[in-house]
Design a protein around this motif. Sequence first.
Motif, PDB file in Angstrom:
ATOM      1  N   ALA A   1      -1.887   5.504 -11.905  1.00 29.26           N
ATOM      2  CA  ALA A   1      -3.344   4.851 -11.742  1.00 29.26           C
ATOM      3  C   ALA A   1      -3.665   3.801 -11.870  1.00 29.26           C
ATOM      4  CB  ALA A   1      -4.188   5.772 -13.078  1.00 29.26           C
ATOM      5  N   ALA A   2      -3.377   2.789 -12.557  1.00 32.81           N
ATOM      6  CA  ALA A   2      -3.840   1.175 -12.303  1.00 32.81           C
ATOM      7  C   ALA A   2      -2.847   0.312 -11.305  1.00 32.81           C
ATOM      8  CB  ALA A   2      -2.575   0.684 -13.592  1.00 32.81           C
ATOM      9  N   TYR A   3      -1.622   0.937 -10.738  1.00 32.31           N
ATOM     10  CA  TYR A   3      -1.225   0.692  -8.736  1.00 32.31           C
ATOM     11  C   TYR A   3      -2.166   1.027  -8.401  1.00 32.31           C
ATOM     12  CZ  TYR A   3       1.411  -1.007  -5.791  1.00 32.31           C
ATOM     13  OH  TYR A   3       2.543  -1.940  -4.785  1.00 32.31           O
ATOM     14  N   ASP A   4      -2.754   2.378  -8.327  1.00 31.13           N
ATOM     15  CA  ASP A   4      -3.387   2.694  -6.830  1.00 31.13           C
ATOM     16  C   ASP A   4      -4.663   1.827  -7.607  1.00 31.13           C
ATOM     17  OD1 ASP A   4      -1.996   5.192  -6.758  1.00 31.13           O
ATOM     18  OD2 ASP A   4      -3.085   5.995  -7.695  1.00 31.13           O
ATOM     19  N   ARG A   5      -5.595   1.594  -8.310  1.00 29.96           N
ATOM     20  CA  ARG A   5      -6.354   0.814  -8.735  1.00 29.96           C
ATOM     21  C   ARG A   5      -6.825  -0.466  -8.099  1.00 29.96           C
ATOM     22  NH1 ARG A   5      -7.253   3.466 -13.044  1.00 29.96           N
ATOM     23  NH2 ARG A   5      -6.067   1.543 -14.315  1.00 29.96           N
ATOM     24  N   LEU A   6      -4.752  -0.921  -8.346  1.00 28.61           N
ATOM     25  CA  LEU A   6      -5.246  -2.274  -7.835  1.00 28.61           C
ATOM     26  C   LEU A   6      -5.498  -3.001  -6.126  1.00 28.61           C
ATOM     27  CD1 LEU A   6      -4.215  -5.409  -8.273  1.00 28.61           C
ATOM     28  CD2 LEU A   6      -1.936  -4.370  -8.573  1.00 28.61           C
TER      29      LEU A   6
ATOM     30  N   GLN B   1       0.912  -1.611   0.013  1.00 26.30           N
ATOM     31  CA  GLN B   1      -0.067  -0.198  -0.122  1.00 26.30           C
ATOM     32  C   GLN B   1       0.694   0.896  -0.688  1.00 26.30           C
ATOM     33  OE1 GLN B   1      -2.530   0.544   3.078  1.00 26.30           O
ATOM     34  NE2 GLN B   1      -4.343   2.009   2.225  1.00 26.30           N
ATOM     35  N   ASN B   2       1.740   1.163   0.259  1.00 28.38           N
ATOM     36  CA  ASN B   2       2.919   2.053   0.434  1.00 28.38           C
ATOM     37  C   ASN B   2       3.514   3.023  -0.866  1.00 28.38           C
ATOM     38  OD1 ASN B   2       3.772   1.799   3.164  1.00 28.38           O
ATOM     39  ND2 ASN B   2       5.801   0.433   2.786  1.00 28.38           N
ATOM     40  N   TRP B   3       3.002   2.360  -1.932  1.00 27.57           N
ATOM     41  CA  TRP B   3       3.362   2.453  -3.279  1.00 27.57           C
ATOM     42  C   TRP B   3       1.964   3.927  -4.008  1.00 27.57           C
ATOM     43  CZ3 TRP B   3       6.314  -0.988  -1.361  1.00 27.57           C
ATOM     44  CH2 TRP B   3       6.992  -0.856  -0.859  1.00 27.57           C
ATOM     45  N   HIS B   4       0.792   3.114  -3.671  1.00 21.65           N
ATOM     46  CA  HIS B   4      -0.253   4.134  -3.788  1.00 21.65           C
ATOM     47  C   HIS B   4       0.367   6.090  -3.874  1.00 21.65           C
ATOM     48  CE1 HIS B   4      -4.581   5.798  -3.688  1.00 21.65           C
ATOM     49  NE2 HIS B   4      -5.147   5.050  -4.181  1.00 21.65           N
ATOM     50  N   SER B   5      -0.761   6.222  -4.608  1.00 20.02           N
ATOM     51  CA  SER B   5      -0.418   7.631  -4.248  1.00 20.02           C
ATOM     52  C   SER B   5      -0.534   8.314  -3.672  1.00 20.02           C
ATOM     53  CB  SER B   5      -1.277   8.366  -5.485  1.00 20.02           C
ATOM     54  OG  SER B   5      -0.714   7.943  -7.403  1.00 20.02           O
TER      55      SER B   5
END
Length: 544
Positions: free
Chosen positions: A471-476, A455-459
């Motif tokens: 954005a794709a990582y945030d959605r994941l 979760q550390n790399w969510h924007s």
Amino acid sequence: MISRPLRLTAALLCLVSASVACQQSPGSGPSGPGSAKLQVTTPAAKGAVDSLRWNVGTEPPSLDWVYGYDYPPNTVLSNVCESLMRIGPDFSVQPNLAEKVDHPDPLTYVYTVRQNVTFHDGSMMTAEDVAYSLSRHRDAKVGSYWSTAYANVASVKVSGPRQVTVKLSRPDALFNELMAVPPGVVASKASVRKLGKRFGSPDGGLNCTGPFSLKRWSKGQSITLERHDGYWDPARAAKPASVEFVFLKDVTTSVNALVAGEVDGAYGVAAPSYARLRSSGKGALVFGPTTSTVNLVVSDLKGPLADVRLRRALSLALDRKGFAKTAFGGYAEPSRAVASRFTWGKGPARAVFEKAWKSLPPAEQDVAEAKRLVAQAGKPSRPIVVAASNAGSVNPLIGTEVQAAGKRIGLDVEIKAIAPEAYGALFGDAKAREGIDLFHTSWYADIAQPLQVYQNWHSESFANYGGYRDAAYDRLITEALAEPDPLSRAELTARAQRTVSEQLLWIPLVQTPGTLFMNRRITGAPATNAYLYYPWAARIGSSR
């Protein structure tokens, strides 16, 4: 999660005797890296003790729980302040200051506040105190280091005489477990307001519900706790009458104090001292599984390491095996991923995480491939700056190895030495990170959930130090947090792990066991890093 020092490999926890447990480490035999026998906890105490003296190395900058984001403050705070839920030595979670929790729908948690719990000043804990304490993390003026835990919280309200309701803006599978660590701590609303910025400071104080209260903080020297005789749970009352925490930074000084019996114990014992402590006959050196790994944080994704090929090249140039031997005496192994294998847990999801971990590239040195990547990407226009703490025996070696890795492949690396008391600022102050491209961390998950790490790399994450945006990582991550099924959530988390590993947003170094030394007169401490949130000192007592 700050300067967060050290975590491990795992298989199943196995009971071996008197509530002592061991943990196997894949690829390193039944004993773990460096033949370390791993224990979850030490044998239970047989009686009380008058006092306990413990080394925490560095003086905490604050004991306000919203800033308790590193080893020294949390080692102390875990014995003074309590959370709604309680974490155990094995990272299991159960009710604590909340006698029960209801989850009627995906967006609602209802906590029933335990009756007849008093703060250290004798005042009664109320639902108002609970709601206020939780809400501090949502107040931008407070600037909580734990704000990410509340990223999906819409409201925190008193909903009955003994009831607090948390409404989420979107589902969050981690939220309730995080109520067992600092995001769930409860303190007296009246005391926090009265003391203001002095709350948790040497000239202020604390007013919580734990088995110990803060008696004295002699700045630069020690912090003393005393047993809280009005503690609400007699079955878990503190065995020591008092605990003194001292700040011995120098490894030699610390070991001398342990061997002389001037200090009873310490967590995070340095590898060069293992042989001397073992041969001293003064106590036991214990190794335990932890939720931490040693990593290099890429703190500027727009600087010299903006190109992933250069991050990969630096990673391939690292001599992890040599570093593990030099820095940890062989009690470590190269790490493939940021999340420790101890976070996998013991349920069916474990198989998903193990399969995903095995699919990652091994952490092996390949200088030829690293040089090829540098030639392809081009040399950066300025040196790579790595921050290194000069405390202890391991920290300086990390900077030295990174610099050596750069030299092997033609990259210029400069070491910026930072004093131990200033190093923690890198984790909470963006200004402290200016001009720094890499800094090391022994990053620990606060709960046994790999998703909390990724979760550390969510924007929007507080710990997204490099400013990664995808954005794709945030959605994941959002999808994983919303997934109620553990197996499906594990699959989503494994995808996030692969992204972080492929992009090398942090560069994994090694996994190590946690270490604990205790004088032979005492026993009862947990050997895992759950001591950061579990009232470990309360369980220590006489070994005879």
